[in-house]
Design a protein around this motif. Structure first.
Motif, short mmCIF file in Angstrom:
data_model
loop_
_atom_site.label_atom_id
_atom_site.label_comp_id
_atom_site.label_asym_id
_atom_site.label_seq_id
_atom_site.Cartn_x
_atom_site.Cartn_y
_atom_site.Cartn_z
N GLU A 52 -6.45 -13.95 35.12
CA GLU A 52 -5.51 -13.73 34.02
C GLU A 52 -4.14 -14.23 34.44
O GLU A 52 -3.59 -13.83 35.46
CB GLU A 52 -5.43 -12.25 33.66
CG GLU A 52 -4.45 -11.97 32.51
CD GLU A 52 -4.32 -10.50 32.20
OE1 GLU A 52 -5.13 -9.99 31.40
OE2 GLU A 52 -3.43 -9.84 32.81
N PHE A 53 -3.57 -15.13 33.63
CA PHE A 53 -2.23 -15.64 33.84
C PHE A 53 -1.28 -14.94 32.86
O PHE A 53 -1.67 -14.64 31.73
CB PHE A 53 -2.17 -17.14 33.59
CG PHE A 53 -3.02 -17.96 34.52
CD1 PHE A 53 -2.49 -18.50 35.68
CD2 PHE A 53 -4.36 -18.21 34.24
CE1 PHE A 53 -3.27 -19.26 36.54
CE2 PHE A 53 -5.15 -18.97 35.09
CZ PHE A 53 -4.60 -19.49 36.25
N ALA A 54 -0.06 -14.71 33.30
CA ALA A 54 0.93 -14.07 32.43
C ALA A 54 2.28 -14.76 32.58
O ALA A 54 2.65 -15.19 33.68
CB ALA A 54 1.07 -12.59 32.77
N ILE A 55 3.00 -14.86 31.46
CA ILE A 55 4.37 -15.39 31.46
C ILE A 55 5.23 -14.37 30.71
O ILE A 55 4.98 -14.08 29.54
CB ILE A 55 4.48 -16.75 30.75
CG1 ILE A 55 3.47 -17.76 31.32
CG2 ILE A 55 5.90 -17.31 30.88
CD1 ILE A 55 3.42 -19.06 30.54
N GLU A 56 6.22 -13.83 31.40
CA GLU A 56 7.15 -12.88 30.77
C GLU A 56 8.48 -13.61 30.55
O GLU A 56 9.12 -14.07 31.50
CB GLU A 56 7.35 -11.67 31.67
CG GLU A 56 8.22 -10.59 31.04
CD GLU A 56 8.38 -9.40 31.95
OE1 GLU A 56 7.49 -8.53 31.97
OE2 GLU A 56 9.41 -9.35 32.67
N ASN A 57 8.90 -13.70 29.31
CA ASN A 57 10.00 -14.57 28.93
C ASN A 57 11.12 -13.76 28.29
O ASN A 57 10.91 -13.04 27.32
CB ASN A 57 9.47 -15.62 27.94
CG ASN A 57 10.50 -16.67 27.60
OD1 ASN A 57 11.53 -16.79 28.25
ND2 ASN A 57 10.22 -17.45 26.58
N ARG A 58 12.33 -13.90 28.84
CA ARG A 58 13.51 -13.26 28.27
C ARG A 58 14.45 -14.29 27.63
O ARG A 58 15.61 -13.98 27.36
CB ARG A 58 14.26 -12.48 29.36
CG ARG A 58 13.54 -11.23 29.83
CD ARG A 58 14.24 -10.59 31.02
NE ARG A 58 13.72 -9.27 31.32
CZ ARG A 58 12.61 -9.04 32.02
NH1 ARG A 58 11.90 -10.07 32.47
NH2 ARG A 58 12.19 -7.82 32.26
N THR A 59 13.94 -15.49 27.41
CA THR A 59 14.75 -16.54 26.79
C THR A 59 14.26 -16.80 25.37
O THR A 59 13.33 -16.15 24.89
CB THR A 59 14.68 -17.85 27.59
OG1 THR A 59 13.43 -18.53 27.32
CG2 THR A 59 14.78 -17.59 29.09
N THR A 125 5.73 -11.09 26.56
CA THR A 125 4.72 -11.50 27.54
C THR A 125 3.54 -12.18 26.86
O THR A 125 3.01 -11.68 25.86
CB THR A 125 4.21 -10.28 28.33
OG1 THR A 125 5.32 -9.66 28.99
CG2 THR A 125 3.20 -10.72 29.39
N ALA A 126 3.17 -13.33 27.38
CA ALA A 126 1.97 -14.05 26.93
C ALA A 126 0.96 -14.00 28.06
O ALA A 126 1.30 -14.26 29.22
CB ALA A 126 2.31 -15.49 26.58
N THR A 127 -0.29 -13.66 27.75
CA THR A 127 -1.35 -13.62 28.76
C THR A 127 -2.49 -14.53 28.36
O THR A 127 -2.79 -14.69 27.17
CB THR A 127 -1.89 -12.19 28.97
OG1 THR A 127 -2.37 -11.68 27.73
CG2 THR A 127 -0.79 -11.27 29.49
N TYR A 128 -3.11 -15.13 29.35
CA TYR A 128 -4.22 -16.05 29.13
C TYR A 128 -5.31 -15.74 30.15
O TYR A 128 -5.04 -15.70 31.36
CB TYR A 128 -3.76 -17.50 29.29
CG TYR A 128 -2.66 -17.90 28.35
CD1 TYR A 128 -2.97 -18.39 27.08
CD2 TYR A 128 -1.32 -17.76 28.70
CE1 TYR A 128 -1.96 -18.75 26.19
CE2 TYR A 128 -0.31 -18.11 27.82
CZ TYR A 128 -0.64 -18.60 26.57
OH TYR A 128 0.37 -18.94 25.69
#
Length: 204
Positions: A52-59, A125-128
């Protein structure tokens, strides 16, 4: 007496050296990805040959994208004209999400004085989940298919020009400077306790 004390001290030093040589090396800390800054990303093992990949973005930018590779993939990657090779970017499209309003398609240069990018949003957060046994027809397929574990290397490769204002050379400031992180994925070719494969146990 003095010689005996010296001999005892020498034996103690020698014993300590032997213990130091025989002691196992401390385990390396787990790689947690990049967990600081306005865009954070990481990966974890789910077992059953899935990561599982995750990207947490505050932009307000949605183009931050993870590039990844498995084990000993072809070392030169692919050339898509971005100035450096990439591997499995786009399969799936592991890109960040962001709250609206997001980064507009056509904007003037992003400078410290006129910043189109913002980096103080609430995190999104986006998870894949990627099944290494089902790479969706991606070529190349899974390297070392007989292995039970695989090492995935991953990094952030895409983003807007000038995350915090345009750089002096007018090149993007890549999140994480394209440094690789790793996660070990397990359960890809499990065996029975006796050492045989499940196929050998039940028949093909």
């Amino acid at each position: 007496m003095v010689a005996s004390v010296r001999m005892t001290a020498a034996l103690a030093v020698a014993a300590g050296s032997i213990l130091a040589l025989s002691a196992p090396a401390p385990a390396a800390p787990p790689d947690e990805g990049q967990r600081t800054g306005p865009v954070q990303f990481w990966a974890k093992d789910l077992g059953s040959c899935k990561a599982e990949f995750a990207i947490e973005n505050r932009t307000n930018v949605t183009t931050y994208t993870i590039d990844w590779r498995i084990d000993d993939e072809v070392p030169d990657g692919r050339d898509i004209g971005v100035g450096f090779p990439i591997w499995r970017t786009g399969d799936p499209n592991m890109a960040s999400k962001a709250d609206s309003p997001t980064w507009p398609d056509e904007v003037p240069p992003n400078t410290p004085e006129n910043r189109t990018m913002v980096s103080d949003r609430d995190p999104v957060t986006a998870t894949y989940v990627q099944d290494l046994k089902n790479l969706n027809g991606w070529n190349p397929g899974l390297p070392n298919p007989e292995a039970d574990t695989h090492t995935i290397s991953y990094r952030m490769v895409l983003g807007p020009p000038g995350n915090n204002g345009q750089t002096p050379t007018e090149t993007p400031e890549w999140i994480g400077d394209r440094q690789w992180h790793t996660v070990t994925v397990t359960g890809c070719n499990p065996t029975t306790p006796g050492g045989g494969s499940l196929e050998e146990l039940f028949g093909s």
